[in-house]
Motif scaffolding. Structure first.
Motif, PDB file in Angstrom:
ATOM      1  N   THR A 137       0.920  -0.921  -0.376  1.00 19.12           N
ATOM      2  CA  THR A 137      -0.028   0.149  -0.066  1.00 19.12           C
ATOM      3  C   THR A 137       0.340   0.821   0.201  1.00 19.12           C
ATOM      4  O   THR A 137       0.288   2.545   0.245  1.00 19.12           O
ATOM      5  CB  THR A 137      -0.988   0.132   1.283  1.00 19.12           C
ATOM      6  N   SER A 164      -2.931  -6.351  -1.064  1.00 15.68           N
ATOM      7  CA  SER A 164      -2.911  -4.930   0.391  1.00 15.68           C
ATOM      8  C   SER A 164      -2.313  -4.591  -0.830  1.00 15.68           C
ATOM      9  O   SER A 164      -1.443  -3.888  -1.776  1.00 15.68           O
ATOM     10  CB  SER A 164      -1.919  -4.779   1.217  1.00 15.68           C
ATOM     11  N   TRP A 189     -10.633  -7.796  -0.599  1.00 15.81           N
ATOM     12  CA  TRP A 189      -9.020  -7.455  -0.531  1.00 15.81           C
ATOM     13  C   TRP A 189      -8.699  -7.499   1.414  1.00 15.81           C
ATOM     14  O   TRP A 189      -8.850  -7.978   1.428  1.00 15.81           O
ATOM     15  CB  TRP A 189      -9.336  -5.837  -0.666  1.00 15.81           C
ATOM     16  N   ALA A 190      -6.873  -7.441   1.104  1.00 12.17           N
ATOM     17  CA  ALA A 190      -6.788  -7.668   2.776  1.00 12.17           C
ATOM     18  C   ALA A 190      -7.528  -5.876   3.380  1.00 12.17           C
ATOM     19  O   ALA A 190      -8.019  -5.594   2.807  1.00 12.17           O
ATOM     20  CB  ALA A 190      -5.566  -7.557   2.538  1.00 12.17           C
ATOM     21  N   ASP A 191      -7.531  -5.959   4.618  1.00 12.07           N
ATOM     22  CA  ASP A 191      -8.055  -5.090   5.511  1.00 12.07           C
ATOM     23  C   ASP A 191      -7.643  -3.917   5.206  1.00 12.07           C
ATOM     24  O   ASP A 191      -8.382  -2.381   6.167  1.00 12.07           O
ATOM     25  CB  ASP A 191      -7.568  -5.911   7.398  1.00 12.07           C
ATOM     26  N   ASP A 192      -5.832  -3.852   4.829  1.00 10.17           N
ATOM     27  CA  ASP A 192      -5.560  -2.455   5.051  1.00 10.17           C
ATOM     28  C   ASP A 192      -4.981  -2.038   3.343  1.00 10.17           C
ATOM     29  O   ASP A 192      -4.938  -0.781   3.217  1.00 10.17           O
ATOM     30  CB  ASP A 192      -4.147  -2.536   5.510  1.00 10.17           C
ATOM     31  N   ALA A 193      -6.477  -2.175   2.411  1.00 10.05           N
ATOM     32  CA  ALA A 193      -6.308  -2.153   1.344  1.00 10.05           C
ATOM     33  C   ALA A 193      -7.322  -0.805   0.471  1.00 10.05           C
ATOM     34  O   ALA A 193      -8.095  -0.275   1.057  1.00 10.05           O
ATOM     35  CB  ALA A 193      -6.869  -3.243   0.468  1.00 10.05           C
ATOM     36  N   ASP A 219     -10.441  -2.142   3.182  1.00 10.26           N
ATOM     37  CA  ASP A 219     -10.534  -0.475   4.364  1.00 10.26           C
ATOM     38  C   ASP A 219     -11.243  -0.252   3.816  1.00 10.26           C
ATOM     39  O   ASP A 219     -12.725   0.846   3.947  1.00 10.26           O
ATOM     40  CB  ASP A 219      -8.938   0.129   4.465  1.00 10.26           C
TER      41      ASP A 219
END
Length: 393
Positions: A137, A164, A189-193, A219
């Motif tokens: 990211t 991400s 997606w992953a949690d931070d995307a 996210d």
């Protein structure tokens, strides 16, 4: 079509600003109607603010479209090719003209385009599967994809987004005369995307697209889907399944532009929310232009609030410029668990937690069953149930 940034707000969606040049779009403030629900600060610069993006807008050497994402696919069925084409290819920009600042920035910053092409008259017995994998990211990524389905072809395309990333991307989908496309897009997606996407479909005469959009991870995910017709008999069915957890922002917008007579559209989105600050947005716009006589359209959005602290915004809109249509309607509903359904299940010996999971799975079942890949249907059903189990539902 390009207008000056100082022009008055458009009275209809057909008059909205469209431009390939990000400089034609003023900086976003969050007060704009199309952006009032979106937390701009969480877009991590994808709005083009800041010196680095100002330099990007004026540079002829845009960064690679896959700077922080990569594309994966296995063996392709006969009649399908996946290649990269340059920005000077005549197909690029022939379907989609950006209607907002983020889409225009992505259009200018993408160094090339991923082309997925299905040969005319190819009828594929197995789906084409493509994975977009985020690898970080730290730097924004800008992507461009063109899907070309030839005349009288029939295929299913599954596009999964994982990993991400901070991604702004455009997807152009051209479905030629008589062709049929089932398009499944999954944001897992992953949690931070963070992702902001504009997907535009252009339908030929008697062509049909069924788009199933699934949003689970990330996210912040903001997806805008638009449809345009080029010949009579076009059909578009747009379905959406989304599940927002604590702190997630999932936003889905559609614009179905009926600009040709005797075409049909149906939009049906369903979402569930649980946890503090879980937020979903659905905005469905259908425009029936004066020349689009014989149009038949309907849109509906339903949201299920599973806990306190979750918020669902739902805004259906119809703009009708002719009375000579077959039908047009919309509906929206947001509510909590049906206590009668829970009581019915619990009265038959089913524990409350399992009863809640059954209700939610049933809420999504109709739309998930439209995905023509059994293993994918099962995986998505299991993912939804895992979220409920994790939250103690």
């Amino acid at each position: 079509m390009t207008t000056q940034a100082s022009a008055p707000p458009p009275s209809t969606k057909s008059q909205a600003l469209r431009s390939y040049d990000v400089a034609d779009f003023p900086a976003l403030t969050g007060l704009e109607e199309d952006w009032r629900f979106t937390p701009l600060k969480r877009l991590r610069g994808l709005t083009g603010d800041g010196a680095s993006h100002a330099e990007l807008e004026s540079s002829d050497e845009a960064p690679a479209a896959t700077g922080a994402v990569r594309h994966e696919y296995g063996d392709l069925p006969e009649g399908v090719t996946i290649t990269r084409i340059g920005r000077d290819d005549e197909r690029v920009g022939s379907v989609l003209t950006p209607v907002d600042r983020v889409s225009a920035l992505a259009y200018g910053a993408a160094a090339d385009t991923l082309l997925v092409r299905v040969d005319p008259e190819a009828v594929l017995g197995e789906p084409v599967r493509l994975r977009v994998v985020g690898t970080g990211t730290e730097q924004p990524a800008f992507g461009h994809t063109f899907v070309e389905v030839g005349r009288f072809a029939e295929t299913t395309l599954v596009v999964e987004h994982v990993g991400s990333a901070t991604l702004a991307d455009n997807v152009e989908v051209l479905v030629a005369d008589g062709a049929k496309l089932t398009l499944v897009t999954i944001a897992d997606w992953a949690d931070d995307a963070v992702q902001a996407q504009h997907l535009k479909v252009k339908l030929g005469r008697d062509a049909k697209v069924v788009h199933i959009q699934v949003s689970l991870g990330g996210d912040l995910v903001r997806q805008f889907t638009s449809v345009e017709y080029t010949g009579r008999g076009g059909e578009a069915e747009l379905y959406g399944v989304y599940f927002a957890d604590s702190g997630q922002h999932l936003e889905h917008r559609q614009l179905v532009d009926h600009n040709v007579p005797d075409c049909r559209s149906y939009v049906g989105y369903r979402g569930a929310l649980q946890g503090a600050d879980a937020h979903t947005v659905w905005v469905g716009d259908v425009l029936i232009q004066a020349e689009a006589t014989g149009t038949d359209t309907y849109e509906i959005n339903r949201n299920l609030l599973l806990t306190d602290g979750a918020r669902a915004d739902s805004v259906p809109n119809l703009e009708i410029e002719t009375g000579e249509i077959a039908g047009a309607g919309h509906a929206s509903a947001t509510g909590r668990f049906d206590d009668e359904q829970l009581f019915y299940l619990m009265a038959r010996g089913i524990p409350e937690g399992e009863a809640r999971r059954l209700v939610v799975r049933g809420f999504f079942a109709e739309l998930i069953n439209k995905i023509p890949v059994e293993s994918l249907r099962e995986r998505l059903g299991d993912a939804i149930e895992a979220r409920l189990t994790k939250a103690g539902a």
